[in-house]
Write a protein that holds these residues in place. Sequence first.
Motif, PDB file in Angstrom:
ATOM      1  N   GLN A 110      94.164  52.032  23.255  1.00 45.61           N
ATOM      2  CA  GLN A 110      95.390  52.435  23.898  1.00 45.61           C
ATOM      3  C   GLN A 110      96.670  52.429  22.758  1.00 45.61           C
ATOM      4  O   GLN A 110      97.384  53.401  22.718  1.00 45.61           O
ATOM      5  CB  GLN A 110      95.831  51.924  25.150  1.00 45.61           C
ATOM      6  CG  GLN A 110      97.026  52.149  25.737  1.00 45.61           C
ATOM      7  CD  GLN A 110      97.252  51.329  27.194  1.00 45.61           C
ATOM      8  OE1 GLN A 110      98.585  50.959  27.170  1.00 45.61           O
ATOM      9  NE2 GLN A 110      96.353  51.249  27.922  1.00 45.61           N
ATOM     10  N   LEU A 111      96.634  51.548  21.889  1.00 49.91           N
ATOM     11  CA  LEU A 111      97.503  51.412  20.919  1.00 49.91           C
ATOM     12  C   LEU A 111      97.420  51.952  19.900  1.00 49.91           C
ATOM     13  O   LEU A 111      98.282  51.971  18.723  1.00 49.91           O
ATOM     14  CB  LEU A 111      97.802  49.682  20.685  1.00 49.91           C
ATOM     15  CG  LEU A 111      98.467  49.205  22.099  1.00 49.91           C
ATOM     16  CD1 LEU A 111      98.558  47.609  21.735  1.00 49.91           C
ATOM     17  CD2 LEU A 111      99.777  49.560  22.541  1.00 49.91           C
ATOM     18  N   SER A 112      96.129  52.438  19.342  1.00 45.67           N
ATOM     19  CA  SER A 112      95.965  52.729  18.056  1.00 45.67           C
ATOM     20  C   SER A 112      96.410  54.197  17.819  1.00 45.67           C
ATOM     21  O   SER A 112      96.585  55.178  18.839  1.00 45.67           O
ATOM     22  CB  SER A 112      94.163  52.896  17.845  1.00 45.67           C
ATOM     23  OG  SER A 112      93.752  53.763  18.700  1.00 45.67           O
ATOM     24  N   GLY A 113      96.984  54.211  16.582  1.00 47.75           N
ATOM     25  CA  GLY A 113      97.711  55.732  16.313  1.00 47.75           C
ATOM     26  C   GLY A 113      99.092  55.588  16.799  1.00 47.75           C
ATOM     27  O   GLY A 113     100.035  56.446  16.173  1.00 47.75           O
ATOM     28  N   LEU A 114      99.500  54.666  17.691  1.00 46.82           N
ATOM     29  CA  LEU A 114     100.948  54.418  18.103  1.00 46.82           C
ATOM     30  C   LEU A 114     101.683  53.249  17.413  1.00 46.82           C
ATOM     31  O   LEU A 114     102.866  53.155  17.238  1.00 46.82           O
ATOM     32  CB  LEU A 114     100.986  54.513  19.647  1.00 46.82           C
ATOM     33  CG  LEU A 114     100.376  55.701  20.395  1.00 46.82           C
ATOM     34  CD1 LEU A 114     100.201  55.380  21.766  1.00 46.82           C
ATOM     35  CD2 LEU A 114     101.335  56.956  20.172  1.00 46.82           C
ATOM     36  N   VAL A 115     100.851  52.201  17.388  1.00 39.12           N
ATOM     37  CA  VAL A 115     101.549  51.008  16.891  1.00 39.12           C
ATOM     38  C   VAL A 115     100.463  50.570  15.707  1.00 39.12           C
ATOM     39  O   VAL A 115      99.249  50.686  15.672  1.00 39.12           O
ATOM     40  CB  VAL A 115     101.282  49.902  17.953  1.00 39.12           C
ATOM     41  CG1 VAL A 115     101.983  48.462  17.574  1.00 39.12           C
ATOM     42  CG2 VAL A 115     102.491  50.361  19.132  1.00 39.12           C
ATOM     43  N   ASN A 116     101.092  49.831  14.623  1.00 40.30           N
ATOM     44  CA  ASN A 116     100.275  49.227  13.547  1.00 40.30           C
ATOM     45  C   ASN A 116      99.644  48.288  13.979  1.00 40.30           C
ATOM     46  O   ASN A 116      99.993  47.286  14.559  1.00 40.30           O
ATOM     47  CB  ASN A 116     101.515  48.925  12.516  1.00 40.30           C
ATOM     48  CG  ASN A 116     100.822  48.417  11.220  1.00 40.30           C
ATOM     49  OD1 ASN A 116      99.442  48.648  11.018  1.00 40.30           O
ATOM     50  ND2 ASN A 116     101.508  47.802  10.391  1.00 40.30           N
ATOM     51  N   ILE A 117      98.214  48.326  13.859  1.00 38.45           N
ATOM     52  CA  ILE A 117      97.446  47.124  14.283  1.00 38.45           C
ATOM     53  C   ILE A 117      96.861  46.327  13.080  1.00 38.45           C
ATOM     54  O   ILE A 117      96.360  46.926  12.329  1.00 38.45           O
ATOM     55  CB  ILE A 117      96.189  47.679  15.136  1.00 38.45           C
ATOM     56  CG1 ILE A 117      96.744  48.385  16.397  1.00 38.45           C
ATOM     57  CG2 ILE A 117      95.277  46.655  15.533  1.00 38.45           C
ATOM     58  CD1 ILE A 117      95.427  49.064  17.153  1.00 38.45           C
ATOM     59  N   SER A 118      97.509  44.990  12.770  1.00 38.99           N
ATOM     60  CA  SER A 118      97.043  44.497  11.775  1.00 38.99           C
ATOM     61  C   SER A 118      95.886  43.400  12.185  1.00 38.99           C
ATOM     62  O   SER A 118      95.544  42.975  13.597  1.00 38.99           O
ATOM     63  CB  SER A 118      97.947  43.710  11.295  1.00 38.99           C
ATOM     64  OG  SER A 118      98.501  42.602  12.214  1.00 38.99           O
TER      65      SER A 118
END
Length: 169
Positions: free
Chosen positions: A160-168
């Motif tokens: 859901q968050l991939s592409g919208l929020v920087n995932i570290s």
Amino acid sequence: MAQQMLRNRTPLPSFEESVPLMITFAPNWPLRTVVFRVIGTALVIGAAAMWLLPGSETSAETALMKLGVSLFFFFSGLALLMLHHQDNQPDAYFDPIRRELRVLQKNNRGRPQTILRRSYESLGSVRFNEHYLEISDVDGTILMRLPIDSTDIRHALRMQLSGLVNISA
């Protein structure tokens, strides 16, 4: 006319991969919660034991003092027991349609009330760990740390968050 309207309908996007997720916050001090529960239980039991255990002869003045002390013990024990109850913890709601994170907490009437609303674009980064999710602000400060018990929830959040929020990592 109705058949022509049915033919011209555009298909709705599939939201099977992006379902809303809700995660409950965990108490920050588990040791403090245990201590409050033990002391609260002792106070409630002490309020009842004050009347059940044999004691000195009770006059009207001492019975009134005993009643006041036992009521104080009882209500203080209930307050300590309900201080960190699971129902009082806020919930984090990840909405894929509006693309926002909402933190909901129950108000005095028991209805959820939004206390924080942030769009996914306004979040700095997200870090997934084996047992929790850490959300940081743009300046790097930690906004919240949420416990994640299931790998399915972790995977759904990552998608859901991939592409919208920087995932570290």
